[in-house]
Design a protein around this motif. Structure first.
Motif, short mmCIF file in Angstrom:
data_model
loop_
_atom_site.label_atom_id
_atom_site.label_comp_id
_atom_site.label_asym_id
_atom_site.label_seq_id
_atom_site.Cartn_x
_atom_site.Cartn_y
_atom_site.Cartn_z
N GLY A 1 46.65 50.55 37.73
CA GLY A 1 46.02 51.53 36.90
C GLY A 1 44.82 50.98 36.16
N GLU A 2 44.16 51.83 35.48
CA GLU A 2 42.98 51.43 34.71
C GLU A 2 43.40 50.98 33.32
OE1 GLU A 2 39.90 54.31 34.61
OE2 GLU A 2 39.77 54.43 36.78
N ALA A 3 42.85 49.88 32.90
CA ALA A 3 43.15 49.35 31.57
C ALA A 3 42.37 50.11 30.51
CB ALA A 3 42.81 47.87 31.51
N ASP A 4 43.06 50.51 29.48
CA ASP A 4 42.41 51.13 28.33
C ASP A 4 42.29 50.04 27.27
OD1 ASP A 4 41.57 52.50 26.10
OD2 ASP A 4 42.98 54.14 26.35
N LEU A 5 41.08 49.57 27.06
CA LEU A 5 40.83 48.47 26.13
C LEU A 5 40.43 48.95 24.74
CD1 LEU A 5 38.85 46.27 28.63
CD2 LEU A 5 41.23 46.00 27.93
N ARG A 6 40.47 50.25 24.52
CA ARG A 6 39.98 50.78 23.25
C ARG A 6 40.76 50.29 22.05
NH1 ARG A 6 39.04 56.65 25.74
NH2 ARG A 6 40.94 55.95 26.72
N THR A 7 42.07 50.05 22.19
CA THR A 7 42.85 49.56 21.04
C THR A 7 42.37 48.18 20.59
OG1 THR A 7 44.76 50.93 21.58
CG2 THR A 7 45.16 49.00 20.19
N PRO A 8 42.33 47.17 21.49
CA PRO A 8 41.82 45.88 21.02
C PRO A 8 40.35 45.92 20.64
CG PRO A 8 42.30 45.76 23.38
CD PRO A 8 42.82 47.07 22.87
N LEU A 9 39.55 46.72 21.35
CA LEU A 9 38.13 46.80 21.01
C LEU A 9 37.93 47.42 19.63
CD1 LEU A 9 36.57 47.87 24.44
CD2 LEU A 9 36.57 45.59 23.38
N THR A 10 38.75 48.41 19.29
CA THR A 10 38.68 49.02 17.96
C THR A 10 39.05 48.00 16.89
OG1 THR A 10 39.16 51.21 18.85
CG2 THR A 10 39.60 50.88 16.51
N GLY B 1 36.69 46.46 36.19
CA GLY B 1 37.09 46.09 34.83
C GLY B 1 35.92 45.85 33.91
N TYR B 2 34.87 45.22 34.44
CA TYR B 2 33.67 44.98 33.63
C TYR B 2 33.01 46.30 33.26
CZ TYR B 2 29.02 43.50 32.29
OH TYR B 2 27.84 43.33 31.60
N VAL B 3 32.85 47.17 34.23
CA VAL B 3 32.21 48.48 33.98
C VAL B 3 33.02 49.25 32.95
CG1 VAL B 3 31.67 50.72 35.02
CG2 VAL B 3 31.03 48.60 36.21
N ARG B 4 34.33 49.26 33.09
CA ARG B 4 35.20 49.96 32.15
C ARG B 4 35.06 49.39 30.73
NH1 ARG B 4 38.87 50.32 35.44
NH2 ARG B 4 39.91 48.33 35.06
N GLN C 1 31.64 54.03 24.24
CA GLN C 1 32.40 55.16 23.68
C GLN C 1 32.76 54.92 22.23
OE1 GLN C 1 35.78 55.39 26.28
NE2 GLN C 1 34.63 56.37 27.94
N LEU C 2 33.02 53.66 21.89
CA LEU C 2 33.40 53.30 20.52
C LEU C 2 32.19 53.03 19.62
CD1 LEU C 2 36.36 50.92 21.41
CD2 LEU C 2 36.53 53.20 20.37
N ASN C 3 30.99 53.16 20.18
CA ASN C 3 29.77 52.85 19.44
C ASN C 3 29.85 51.44 18.84
OD1 ASN C 3 27.16 53.44 18.55
ND2 ASN C 3 27.90 54.12 16.55
N PHE C 4 30.29 50.52 19.67
CA PHE C 4 30.51 49.13 19.29
C PHE C 4 29.59 48.28 20.17
CE2 PHE C 4 33.86 45.53 19.49
CZ PHE C 4 33.23 44.82 18.48
N HIS C 5 28.75 47.48 19.54
CA HIS C 5 27.70 46.78 20.28
C HIS C 5 27.64 45.28 20.00
CE1 HIS C 5 26.32 50.77 21.32
NE2 HIS C 5 26.38 51.08 20.03
N PRO C 6 28.76 44.56 20.25
CA PRO C 6 28.67 43.10 20.10
C PRO C 6 27.86 42.52 21.25
CG PRO C 6 30.75 43.67 21.12
CD PRO C 6 30.07 44.97 20.76
#
Length: 86
Positions: A1-10, A29-32, A39-44
């Motif tokens: 399945g596709e990994a949802d990284l939004r929790t650790p990224l948040t 995985g890189y594209v995701r 999507q999180l408006n996070f730009h490190p």
């Protein structure tokens, strides 16, 4: 399945990290990861290896591919001697 990284990224966003090393193991995985950062408006600053140069990642991300910092290797034919190629 596709990994949802939004929790650790948040979490990282909340900790105000300045850089992220991504080692996703392949273009999907890189594209995701890059899409979820957007999507999180996070730009490190994003550091990774090889994948950002792939035509698949470049096509999938378009303008979002700009500014990513990565290492890559030269094609072996360009660095091997004739003896090394045989």
């Amino acid at each position: 399945g596709e990994a949802d990284l939004r929790t650790p990224l948040t979490k990282f966003k909340g900790e105000n990290i300045e850089a992220l090393f991504s080692n996703p193991g392949g273009e999907p995985g890189y594209v995701r990861t890059i899409q979820q950062l957007k999507q999180l408006n996070f730009h490190p600053a994003v550091y990774t290896a090889y994948i950002p140069a792939s035509p698949t990642a470049l096509t999938a991300l378009g303008a979002e591919a700009e500014g990513k910092i990565f290492s890559d290797i030269q094609p072996l034919d360009s660095i091997l001697s004739e003896k090394g190629r045989n």
